[in-house]
Design an enzyme around this catalytic site. Sequence first.
Site, PDB file in Angstrom:
ATOM      1  N   ALA A 105       0.859  -1.191   0.000  1.00 25.90           N
ATOM      2  CA  ALA A 105       0.000   0.000   0.000  1.00 25.90           C
ATOM      3  C   ALA A 105       0.892   1.236   0.000  1.00 25.90           C
ATOM      4  CB  ALA A 105      -0.918   0.013   1.213  1.00 25.90           C
ATOM      5  N   PHE A 106       0.318   2.376  -0.413  1.00 27.76           N
ATOM      6  CA  PHE A 106       1.134   3.588  -0.571  1.00 27.76           C
ATOM      7  C   PHE A 106       1.757   4.035   0.736  1.00 27.76           C
ATOM      8  CE2 PHE A 106      -2.685   5.701   0.973  1.00 27.76           C
ATOM      9  CZ  PHE A 106      -2.191   6.789   1.662  1.00 27.76           C
ATOM     10  N   LYS A 107       1.145   3.625   1.857  1.00 32.33           N
ATOM     11  CA  LYS A 107       1.654   4.100   3.141  1.00 32.33           C
ATOM     12  C   LYS A 107       3.063   3.590   3.433  1.00 32.33           C
ATOM     13  CE  LYS A 107      -2.835   4.978   5.230  1.00 32.33           C
ATOM     14  NZ  LYS A 107      -3.775   4.441   4.210  1.00 32.33           N
ATOM     15  N   ASP A 108       3.519   2.600   2.688  1.00 30.47           N
ATOM     16  CA  ASP A 108       4.908   2.154   2.836  1.00 30.47           C
ATOM     17  C   ASP A 108       5.880   3.317   2.627  1.00 30.47           C
ATOM     18  OD1 ASP A 108       4.634  -0.580   3.449  1.00 30.47           O
ATOM     19  OD2 ASP A 108       4.348  -1.099   1.343  1.00 30.47           O
ATOM     20  N   ALA A 111       5.768   5.669   5.715  1.00 31.45           N
ATOM     21  CA  ALA A 111       6.127   4.933   6.928  1.00 31.45           C
ATOM     22  C   ALA A 111       7.616   4.598   6.950  1.00 31.45           C
ATOM     23  CB  ALA A 111       5.301   3.658   7.033  1.00 31.45           C
TER      24      ALA A 111
END
Length: 429
Positions: A105-108, A111
């Site tokens: 997911a883009f949150k990688d 994060a």
Amino acid sequence: MKFYSTNNKDYRVSFRDAVVEGLPSDNGLFFPESIPGLSSEFLNNLKSYSLPEIGREVMSPYTEEDIPSDILMSILEETLNFEIPLVPVDANIMALELFHGPTMAFKDVGARFLARCLGYFAVAADQKVTVLVATSGDTGSAVGHGFLNVPNVDVVILYPSGKVSPLQEKQLTTLGNNITALEIAGNFDDCQAMVKKAFLDNGLRRKMHLTSANSINVARWLPQSVYYFWAAAQVQEGKKLIISVPSGNYGNLTAGLLAKKMGLPIEHFIAASNANRIIPDYLQTGNFKPAPSIATLSNAMDVGNPSNFPRLLEVYNKEFKNIKSQISGASFSDEDISNIIRDVYQSSGYLLDPHGAIGYLALLNFEFGYNEVGIFLETAHPGKFDEVMNHILDFQISLPERLNERINMKKQAIQLPVEYAAFHDWLIK
Ligand SMILES: *Cc1c(COP(=O)(O)O)cnc(C)c1O
């Protein structure tokens, strides 16, 4: 570069302090004191830069006083070490696939950048910090994976019981080591409220060094601007960009607005939402009215009080007319999501996930002008939502190996009620 609180422009801190504190103590959000304009030399030659090099140009104005340039570059090389391809879906619509990282997911992106910045600051100061994160599904696993085994950092993830997919739950609860999952008997807004309360609890903050990893942390938020430049670098010269962002807390969209302010020519943005239409309604009426979140098929976007709204205002100096002219709102039902996933799969073979589907739909309903092309952010791999997808498509989609491994691991979570006292006591135990 200093960062001020959106509640008080005189409350100014360095990048380092903004990252470590996470949230200003006055309940505002950190925001850069000025938005740097990038050189036309860079903006006109995006195609000649690698992804980490684009990252360096975009990020160094924010970080240069606090992170030496060689360390910034190594942080970016570790953060952005997976593909972010722009994939054509229709004649004039493309998917920016942000899901090729470790948790898909883009949150990688945010994060991993945050984890490495915090790790760098914590080790340099010989400090131990605890990261608190509320998640509606994807944030927690991206943050957990990003921080796994980072020295001097413990991570506590709060997630709403029964409101994340079985696979998301496994991604949150199987990491172990310095990562702990708390299963809260409430919804995402409850989890978010508990985290906010902990940050405002001065007694607690005297006992432990707390920091946040939600999209409110500047080190998660700012690097999301980078892939807008990367997308533009992959588009044919002379095309004007319409960018549709499937949104929940609006970190991603406001990072795009920042990219535009830094000089990236983006013609128009679409705030694409599910039934939680707080921002589309705001764009129509000028009234921001948070509401309890509504459960939908795109559960990572089930947010009733989008936390980045103050930043949206800040980018445009709170001028509603301006905001309205640059961003359109769109909102879609679960039925719309199901239908479009089926249609697109049948007509082109492309598999939208329930979040990207909303971004795609918003473009489908947009009237393109001359020479305009649409890009929607594909925020997660469809395999992350396999139950929903299988139900919509009426067949079993295949899971990427990375996700398959997790499914078979054992869940380890601590159950807590929606009670700040219980959370507080667990933290200081
Ligand atoms: C978090 C998330 C979103 C929403 O992003 P925001 O930056 O909070 O608006 C959309 N899609 C997926 C898959 C997500 O995980």
